[in-house]
Scaffold this motif. Structure first.
Motif, PDB file in Angstrom:
ATOM      1  N   LEU A  26       0.775  -1.090   0.104  1.00 12.62           N
ATOM      2  CA  LEU A  26       0.055  -0.116  -0.017  1.00 12.62           C
ATOM      3  C   LEU A  26       0.820   1.297  -0.077  1.00 12.62           C
ATOM      4  CD1 LEU A  26      -2.536  -1.170   2.647  1.00 12.62           C
ATOM      5  CD2 LEU A  26      -2.752  -1.150   0.391  1.00 12.62           C
ATOM      6  N   ASN A  27       0.478   2.094  -0.949  1.00 17.16           N
ATOM      7  CA  ASN A  27       1.096   3.481  -0.899  1.00 17.16           C
ATOM      8  C   ASN A  27       0.243   4.325  -0.493  1.00 17.16           C
ATOM      9  OD1 ASN A  27       2.976   5.557  -1.260  1.00 17.16           O
ATOM     10  ND2 ASN A  27       2.682   5.591  -3.446  1.00 17.16           N
ATOM     11  N   CYS A  28       0.251   5.414   0.549  1.00 13.65           N
ATOM     12  CA  CYS A  28      -0.681   5.948   0.978  1.00 13.65           C
ATOM     13  C   CYS A  28      -0.399   7.602   0.998  1.00 13.65           C
ATOM     14  CB  CYS A  28      -1.357   5.633   2.447  1.00 13.65           C
ATOM     15  SG  CYS A  28      -1.520   3.772   2.523  1.00 13.65           S
ATOM     16  N   GLU A  66       3.177   5.579   5.629  1.00 14.42           N
ATOM     17  CA  GLU A  66       2.781   5.819   4.263  1.00 14.42           C
ATOM     18  C   GLU A  66       2.573   4.790   3.643  1.00 14.42           C
ATOM     19  OE1 GLU A  66       3.213   9.775   2.506  1.00 14.42           O
ATOM     20  OE2 GLU A  66       2.247  10.616   4.057  1.00 14.42           O
ATOM     21  N   THR A  67       3.675   3.764   4.033  1.00 13.33           N
ATOM     22  CA  THR A  67       3.896   2.440   3.152  1.00 13.33           C
ATOM     23  C   THR A  67       3.537   1.432   4.018  1.00 13.33           C
ATOM     24  OG1 THR A  67       6.146   2.427   3.458  1.00 13.33           O
ATOM     25  CG2 THR A  67       5.126   3.844   1.446  1.00 13.33           C
ATOM     26  N   TRP A  68       2.881   0.231   3.492  1.00 12.01           N
ATOM     27  CA  TRP A  68       2.438  -0.925   4.304  1.00 12.01           C
ATOM     28  C   TRP A  68       2.544  -2.190   3.399  1.00 12.01           C
ATOM     29  CZ3 TRP A  68       0.860  -0.147   9.595  1.00 12.01           C
ATOM     30  CH2 TRP A  68       0.668   1.197   9.862  1.00 12.01           C
ATOM     31  N   LEU A 110      -8.674  -0.362   7.116  1.00 12.40           N
ATOM     32  CA  LEU A 110      -8.693  -0.167   5.758  1.00 12.40           C
ATOM     33  C   LEU A 110      -9.945  -0.544   5.187  1.00 12.40           C
ATOM     34  CD1 LEU A 110      -6.833   0.867   3.201  1.00 12.40           C
ATOM     35  CD2 LEU A 110      -6.449  -1.747   2.994  1.00 12.40           C
ATOM     36  N   GLY A 115     -10.103   2.449  -0.555  1.00  9.66           N
ATOM     37  CA  GLY A 115      -8.822   2.799  -0.278  1.00  9.66           C
ATOM     38  C   GLY A 115      -8.488   3.685   1.022  1.00  9.66           C
ATOM     39  N   LEU A 117      -7.741   4.517   4.728  1.00 12.91           N
ATOM     40  CA  LEU A 117      -7.344   4.228   5.605  1.00 12.91           C
ATOM     41  C   LEU A 117      -7.471   4.988   6.975  1.00 12.91           C
ATOM     42  CD1 LEU A 117      -5.165   2.137   7.469  1.00 12.91           C
ATOM     43  CD2 LEU A 117      -3.300   3.480   6.092  1.00 12.91           C
ATOM     44  N   PHE A 143      -5.812   8.354   5.549  1.00 13.56           N
ATOM     45  CA  PHE A 143      -5.157   8.384   4.450  1.00 13.56           C
ATOM     46  C   PHE A 143      -6.129   7.899   3.078  1.00 13.56           C
ATOM     47  CE2 PHE A 143      -2.127   7.616   7.939  1.00 13.56           C
ATOM     48  CZ  PHE A 143      -1.061   8.204   7.461  1.00 13.56           C
ATOM     49  N   CYS A 145      -5.288   5.306   0.015  1.00 10.23           N
ATOM     50  CA  CYS A 145      -4.302   4.418  -0.302  1.00 10.23           C
ATOM     51  C   CYS A 145      -4.383   3.737  -1.686  1.00 10.23           C
ATOM     52  CB  CYS A 145      -4.268   3.376   0.700  1.00 10.23           C
ATOM     53  SG  CYS A 145      -3.823   3.812   2.268  1.00 10.23           S
ATOM     54  N   ARG A 146      -3.371   3.438  -2.314  1.00 14.03           N
ATOM     55  CA  ARG A 146      -3.254   2.633  -3.533  1.00 14.03           C
ATOM     56  C   ARG A 146      -2.447   1.409  -3.469  1.00 14.03           C
ATOM     57  NH1 ARG A 146      -0.354   5.107  -7.685  1.00 14.03           N
ATOM     58  NH2 ARG A 146       0.923   5.932  -6.115  1.00 14.03           N
TER      59      ARG A 146
END
Length: 153
Positions: A26-28, A66-68, A110, A115, A117, A143, A145-146
């Motif tokens: 995930l990029n948020c 911001e990244t998961w 989420l 998307g 979060l 957030f 997220c994509r």
């Protein structure tokens, strides 16, 4: 958003099979931060941060990652910026949501369709006033997220 839905929906099929589910990354992007973080001056901000540091809850001020990485096989969501100690273990993963908490009282929610979060962090202490600003016991960041099949940096 269609990419998010497709990746997360496809991954939800894997637990019913013997094939390992690939992780989803995930990029948020932050959309909403706690309003107590609005300061009138740099001096107020410095004094506020010093008081929070003295109370031992400095990490409470930091926005979540911001990244998961969503690990469907182990039902975990791993914070790629802060490492495995910040992982959401034993996450409840459904077709519509991924919900879980870490060992520090933080909650991850989420919405797999939109998307969105929400990450709620707990300070572990009662609400207090610092430099005229009320610091709540919990704070929530939101957030958008994509999802991606590839690790996001």
């Amino acid at each position: 958003m269609k990419t998010l839905i497709a990746l997360l929906a496809a991954a939800s099929v894997y637990p019913a099979t013997s094939v390992a589910a690939p992780p989803v990354f995930l990029n948020c992007q932050l959309t909403v931060a706690p309003d107590y973080q609005a300061f009138r001056s740099q001096e107020q901000k410095d004094a506020f941060v010093l008081e929070v540091l003295q109370r031992g809850i400095a990490g409470y001020l930091l926005p979540p990652s911001e990244t998961w990485m969503v690990d469907f096989d182990n039902k975990q969501v791993i914070d790629l910026e802060n490492g495995p100690k910040s992982a959401i273990r034993a996450a409840d993963i459904t077709a519509a949501m991924i919900i879980g908490a870490d060992g520090y009282g933080n909650r991850f929610t989420l919405n797999r369709v939109s998307g969105r979060l929400k990450f709620t962090r707990s300070s572990g202490i009662n609400s207090f006033v610092a430099q005229g600003i009320t610091v709540p016991t919990t704070s929530t960041w939101e957030f958008q997220c994509r999802a991606s099949p590839d690790r996001v940096i």
